[in-house]
Design a protein around this motif. Sequence first.
Motif, PDB file in Angstrom:
ATOM      1  N   LEU A 263       0.827  -1.204   0.000  1.00 40.12           N
ATOM      2  CA  LEU A 263       0.000   0.000   0.000  1.00 40.12           C
ATOM      3  C   LEU A 263       0.866   1.261   0.000  1.00 40.12           C
ATOM      4  O   LEU A 263       1.776   1.404   0.816  1.00 40.12           O
ATOM      5  CB  LEU A 263      -0.913  -0.006   1.231  1.00 40.12           C
ATOM      6  CG  LEU A 263      -1.933  -1.157   1.267  1.00 40.12           C
ATOM      7  CD1 LEU A 263      -2.688  -1.157   2.591  1.00 40.12           C
ATOM      8  CD2 LEU A 263      -2.915  -1.047   0.097  1.00 40.12           C
ATOM      9  N   VAL A 264       0.527   2.153  -0.917  1.00 40.55           N
ATOM     10  CA  VAL A 264       1.273   3.407  -1.076  1.00 40.55           C
ATOM     11  C   VAL A 264       0.389   4.558  -0.602  1.00 40.55           C
ATOM     12  O   VAL A 264      -0.751   4.692  -1.050  1.00 40.55           O
ATOM     13  CB  VAL A 264       1.640   3.640  -2.560  1.00 40.55           C
ATOM     14  CG1 VAL A 264       2.500   4.887  -2.710  1.00 40.55           C
ATOM     15  CG2 VAL A 264       2.322   2.415  -3.153  1.00 40.55           C
ATOM     16  N   GLY A 265       0.903   5.372   0.306  1.00 42.31           N
ATOM     17  CA  GLY A 265       0.186   6.583   0.748  1.00 42.31           C
ATOM     18  C   GLY A 265       0.985   7.812   0.353  1.00 42.31           C
ATOM     19  O   GLY A 265       2.134   7.716  -0.091  1.00 42.31           O
ATOM     20  N   LYS A 266       0.360   8.991   0.521  1.00 46.78           N
ATOM     21  CA  LYS A 266       1.077  10.241   0.168  1.00 46.78           C
ATOM     22  C   LYS A 266       0.758  11.340   1.172  1.00 46.78           C
ATOM     23  O   LYS A 266      -0.393  11.484   1.591  1.00 46.78           O
ATOM     24  CB  LYS A 266       0.660  10.747  -1.212  1.00 46.78           C
ATOM     25  CG  LYS A 266       1.107   9.862  -2.341  1.00 46.78           C
ATOM     26  CD  LYS A 266       0.952  10.573  -3.683  1.00 46.78           C
ATOM     27  CE  LYS A 266       0.865   9.546  -4.789  1.00 46.78           C
ATOM     28  NZ  LYS A 266      -0.499   9.183  -5.146  1.00 46.78           N
ATOM     29  N   ILE A 267       1.785  12.118   1.498  1.00 40.06           N
ATOM     30  CA  ILE A 267       1.598  13.311   2.320  1.00 40.06           C
ATOM     31  C   ILE A 267       1.166  14.447   1.399  1.00 40.06           C
ATOM     32  O   ILE A 267       1.895  14.802   0.467  1.00 40.06           O
ATOM     33  CB  ILE A 267       2.927  13.708   3.020  1.00 40.06           C
ATOM     34  CG1 ILE A 267       3.438  12.584   3.928  1.00 40.06           C
ATOM     35  CG2 ILE A 267       2.755  15.032   3.768  1.00 40.06           C
ATOM     36  CD1 ILE A 267       2.709  12.390   5.217  1.00 40.06           C
ATOM     37  N   THR A 268      -0.012  14.994   1.667  1.00 43.98           N
ATOM     38  CA  THR A 268      -0.536  16.060   0.792  1.00 43.98           C
ATOM     39  C   THR A 268      -0.771  17.351   1.579  1.00 43.98           C
ATOM     40  O   THR A 268      -1.661  18.141   1.243  1.00 43.98           O
ATOM     41  CB  THR A 268      -1.861  15.601   0.138  1.00 43.98           C
ATOM     42  OG1 THR A 268      -2.727  15.123   1.174  1.00 43.98           O
ATOM     43  CG2 THR A 268      -1.638  14.505  -0.864  1.00 43.98           C
ATOM     44  N   VAL A 269       0.008  17.545   2.634  1.00 45.60           N
ATOM     45  CA  VAL A 269      -0.139  18.767   3.456  1.00 45.60           C
ATOM     46  C   VAL A 269       1.243  19.378   3.678  1.00 45.60           C
ATOM     47  O   VAL A 269       2.267  18.710   3.503  1.00 45.60           O
ATOM     48  CB  VAL A 269      -0.790  18.444   4.820  1.00 45.60           C
ATOM     49  CG1 VAL A 269      -2.236  18.010   4.650  1.00 45.60           C
ATOM     50  CG2 VAL A 269       0.005  17.374   5.570  1.00 45.60           C
ATOM     51  N   ASN A 270       1.265  20.640   4.084  1.00 46.21           N
ATOM     52  CA  ASN A 270       2.525  21.323   4.398  1.00 46.21           C
ATOM     53  C   ASN A 270       2.789  21.287   5.902  1.00 46.21           C
ATOM     54  O   ASN A 270       1.862  21.232   6.699  1.00 46.21           O
ATOM     55  CB  ASN A 270       2.454  22.802   3.991  1.00 46.21           C
ATOM     56  CG  ASN A 270       2.340  22.960   2.486  1.00 46.21           C
ATOM     57  OD1 ASN A 270       2.656  22.038   1.733  1.00 46.21           O
ATOM     58  ND2 ASN A 270       1.886  24.114   2.055  1.00 46.21           N
ATOM     59  N   GLY A 271       4.063  21.373   6.253  1.00 50.16           N
ATOM     60  CA  GLY A 271       4.441  21.518   7.656  1.00 50.16           C
ATOM     61  C   GLY A 271       4.651  20.179   8.335  1.00 50.16           C
ATOM     62  O   GLY A 271       3.938  19.207   8.059  1.00 50.16           O
ATOM     63  N   ALA A 272       5.620  20.131   9.248  1.00 55.53           N
ATOM     64  CA  ALA A 272       5.993  18.870   9.896  1.00 55.53           C
ATOM     65  C   ALA A 272       4.851  18.299  10.733  1.00 55.53           C
ATOM     66  O   ALA A 272       4.556  17.099  10.665  1.00 55.53           O
ATOM     67  CB  ALA A 272       7.236  19.092  10.762  1.00 55.53           C
ATOM     68  N   GLU A 273       4.203  19.164  11.477  1.00 54.56           N
ATOM     69  CA  GLU A 273       3.155  18.668  12.389  1.00 54.56           C
ATOM     70  C   GLU A 273       1.982  18.076  11.589  1.00 54.56           C
ATOM     71  O   GLU A 273       1.508  16.971  11.867  1.00 54.56           O
ATOM     72  CB  GLU A 273       2.668  19.834  13.249  1.00 54.56           C
ATOM     73  CG  GLU A 273       2.026  19.372  14.533  1.00 54.56           C
ATOM     74  CD  GLU A 273       1.590  20.584  15.369  1.00 54.56           C
ATOM     75  OE1 GLU A 273       0.476  20.540  15.884  1.00 54.56           O
ATOM     76  OE2 GLU A 273       2.379  21.558  15.461  1.00 54.56           O
ATOM     77  N   ALA A 274       1.556  18.829  10.583  1.00 57.74           N
ATOM     78  CA  ALA A 274       0.438  18.354   9.759  1.00 57.74           C
ATOM     79  C   ALA A 274       0.826  17.075   9.013  1.00 57.74           C
ATOM     80  O   ALA A 274       0.008  16.159   8.847  1.00 57.74           O
ATOM     81  CB  ALA A 274       0.022  19.433   8.769  1.00 57.74           C
TER      82      ALA A 274
END
Length: 314
Positions: free
Chosen positions: A113-124
């Motif tokens: 399974l492949v996911g993606k980070i689509t937000v900015n900033g480390a916490e988000a």
Amino acid sequence: MTRLSSISRRKFLAQSSAVAAATALPATSFAQETMRTRTIPGTNEALPVAALGSPDVFYITPEGATDELPKTLVQTMYDMGGRVIDTPAFFRPDPPVLGGMIQEMGIQDDLFLVGKITVNGAEAAAEHLDKTIANLGKRPLDLMLLHNMRDAENTWPVLEKAKAEGKVRYIGASEASLVIGNEVLEKFMKDKKPDFIMPAYSISLNAVEDRILPLAADMGVGVISIESFKLGENDGAYFSVTADKELPEWAAEFDCESWAQFALKYVLSNPIVTCTATETNKPHHVVDNMRAGYGRLPDQAMRERMRTYFQTLI
Ligand SMILES: NC(=O)c1ccc[n+]([C@@H]2O[C@H](COP(=O)([O-])OP(=O)(O)OC[C@H]3O[C@@H](n4cnc5c(N)ncnc54)[C@H](OP(=O)(O)O)[C@@H]3O)[C@@H](O)[C@H]2O)c1
């Protein structure tokens, strides 16, 4: 050796009957009866070469619809020997329906399974990663990418930490065509040393052949390509070119049965590509695309012939 377990015959037969009813499985058979696999560079882990992307029905169930269609898409891929899913990358704001579905089907541990980070900033980014793992019901998650290298200075360290903590097994970044540019991807690869990249690569959008794919081979980076059917800026526009055209007879020399397979076999015949993901909401198109992972692939001379021939159609 592969981490991808094979399904039991009984489970396969029970599930296949549903798929056979929903799709027209082709009658022809190839000498090679299982899907081709490629090894992730630097590992003994093999992935089937044809992967599934995420159509809208993996995000939400349209009003009045059931989950029958998205389940059939996944089941068809699975029965055809596919194991890799490029899962929905966005929470809008609800979690995509695919996660619950594959857990209900009980197959999430068989899948890559492949996911993606689509937000900015480390916490988000850290929060997005945790939500993805919870939604897909798989820890460690197989692969997490930065969507178009998004806010890499802040988000890449989040992925490195998650990998060190055992939350994800592999990390990397995607780069859709005409959005960021291959120069940025090349710099990202050299600076960050990802396990995987997800570039746009097709018979007509093949700039990655110059530097990106050779660099991936040199560095031992896995490649999951996307946008096989893109032409210019339009997804699926490849088919508007091929719509009223017969496949050339010589396509049979590499076991190509359709224009979709013509595009996919071009991409897959580049040995640097680990697998290629396609998106569709039609089960018979999943069958078609998975079939690209079977049979012979074109050699170098044939690839050139394919590229030249396709240019004459545009
Ligand atoms: N930056 C990024 O990370 C990024 C950017 C773009 C895409 N992606 C991902 O890449 C994956 C693949 O998506 P893509 O955008 O590259 O799209 P694609 O797979 O190149 O093309 C999808 C289009 O092709 C049609 N199609 C698919 N199989 C077909 C077949 N066998 N015969 C005829 N038509 C067919 C589909 O229509 P039907 O539904 O009618 O079959 C749809 O219109 C997705 O998971 C997507 O999320 C990632």
